[in-house]
Design an enzyme around this catalytic site. Structure first.
Site, PDB file in Angstrom:
ATOM      1  CB  CYS A  77      -1.006  -0.051   1.141  1.00 11.56           C
ATOM      2  SG  CYS A  77      -2.449   0.942   0.764  1.00 11.56           S
ATOM      3  CG  HIS A 174      -3.153  -3.162   4.189  1.00 15.89           C
ATOM      4  ND1 HIS A 174      -2.156  -2.543   4.908  1.00 15.89           N
ATOM      5  CD2 HIS A 174      -3.757  -2.185   3.488  1.00 15.89           C
ATOM      6  CE1 HIS A 174      -2.173  -1.245   4.669  1.00 15.89           C
ATOM      7  NE2 HIS A 174      -3.141  -0.997   3.811  1.00 15.89           N
ATOM      8  CD  GLU A 176      -0.264  -5.402   6.198  1.00 15.75           C
ATOM      9  OE1 GLU A 176      -0.117  -5.974   5.103  1.00 15.75           O
ATOM     10  OE2 GLU A 176      -0.656  -4.236   6.311  1.00 15.75           O
TER      11      GLU A 176
END
Ligand code: GLN
Length: 196
Positions: A77, A174, A176
């Site tokens: 991002c 994202h 994660e």
């Protein structure tokens, strides 16, 4: 394997946890010298303009350029924005480590955050797995064009959302924030195998 996570701002903690979960040794990077001790680096999501200011203030801008010329970086991002050759909306400095043009906050206000299921491109399927992937977008950019040396590993609605150029990877989502570990595994694989 020591992997740096740029930890000036944004969701660096989630990346560090994911890297540790996969057996790597995450290092929170706040100073240029710390880059000498890591084999790869994650640039997390957050606010790319704020990151630029902090990178300048902490004297990390030049060390980061040198690092990008030698070792693998995964940008997610805002991190992907930092890796791009050209940034729009508005134009801002970047590392130009990946030959792509990226537009910030490109989904507009109506859908500025969403979770979408994407089907892997063949190259991702070959190297990770072909299972569908949940991608979390938060005020995400859109990659508007990529140069001939850039491979597109994932797309959403035709737009590249995970790209690779040489040693570097950039994702506009994202990875994660979900349980899917494939993107970080792919990155660690590149670091381990000497970048490819
Ligand atoms: N909108 C941010 C930017 O342009 C990126 C958002 C994110 O990293 N989730 O820098």
């Amino acid at each position: 394997m020591k992997i740096g996570v740029l930890s000036l701002q944004g969701d660096f903690d989630a990346h560090a946890k994911r890297l540790a979960q996969l057996g790597a040794d995450p290092v929170e990077v706040r100073y240029g010298e710390q880059l000498d001790r890591v084999q790869g680096l994650v640039l997390p999501g957050g606010e790319s303009t704020t990151n630029l200011i902090l990178l300048e203030e902490e004297g990390l801008w030049c060390p980061l350029h040198s690092f990008a010329a030698e070792k693998p970086i995964l940008g997610t991002c805002a991190g992907a924005i930092l890796l791009a050759r050209e940034v729009e909306n508005p134009s801002q400095p970047s590392l130009a480590a990946i030959d792509m043009r990226i537009e910030r906050n490109a989904y507009g206000r109506q859908s500025d955050s969403s979770i979408r299921v994407v089907e892997p491109e063949p190259m991702f399927a070959r190297r990770a797995s072909g299972d569908a992937l949940e991608a979390v977008f938060i005020r995400a950019p859109i990659i508007r064009s990529v140069g001939p040396s850039v491979d597109v590993l994932l797309r959403d609605a035709g737009n590249p959302i995970l790209v690779e150029q040489g040693r570097h990877l950039a994702a506009t989502f994202h990875a994660e924030l979900t349980d899917d570990t494939r993107l970080h595994e792919l990155f660690l694989g590149k670091v381990k195998s000497g970048h490819r």
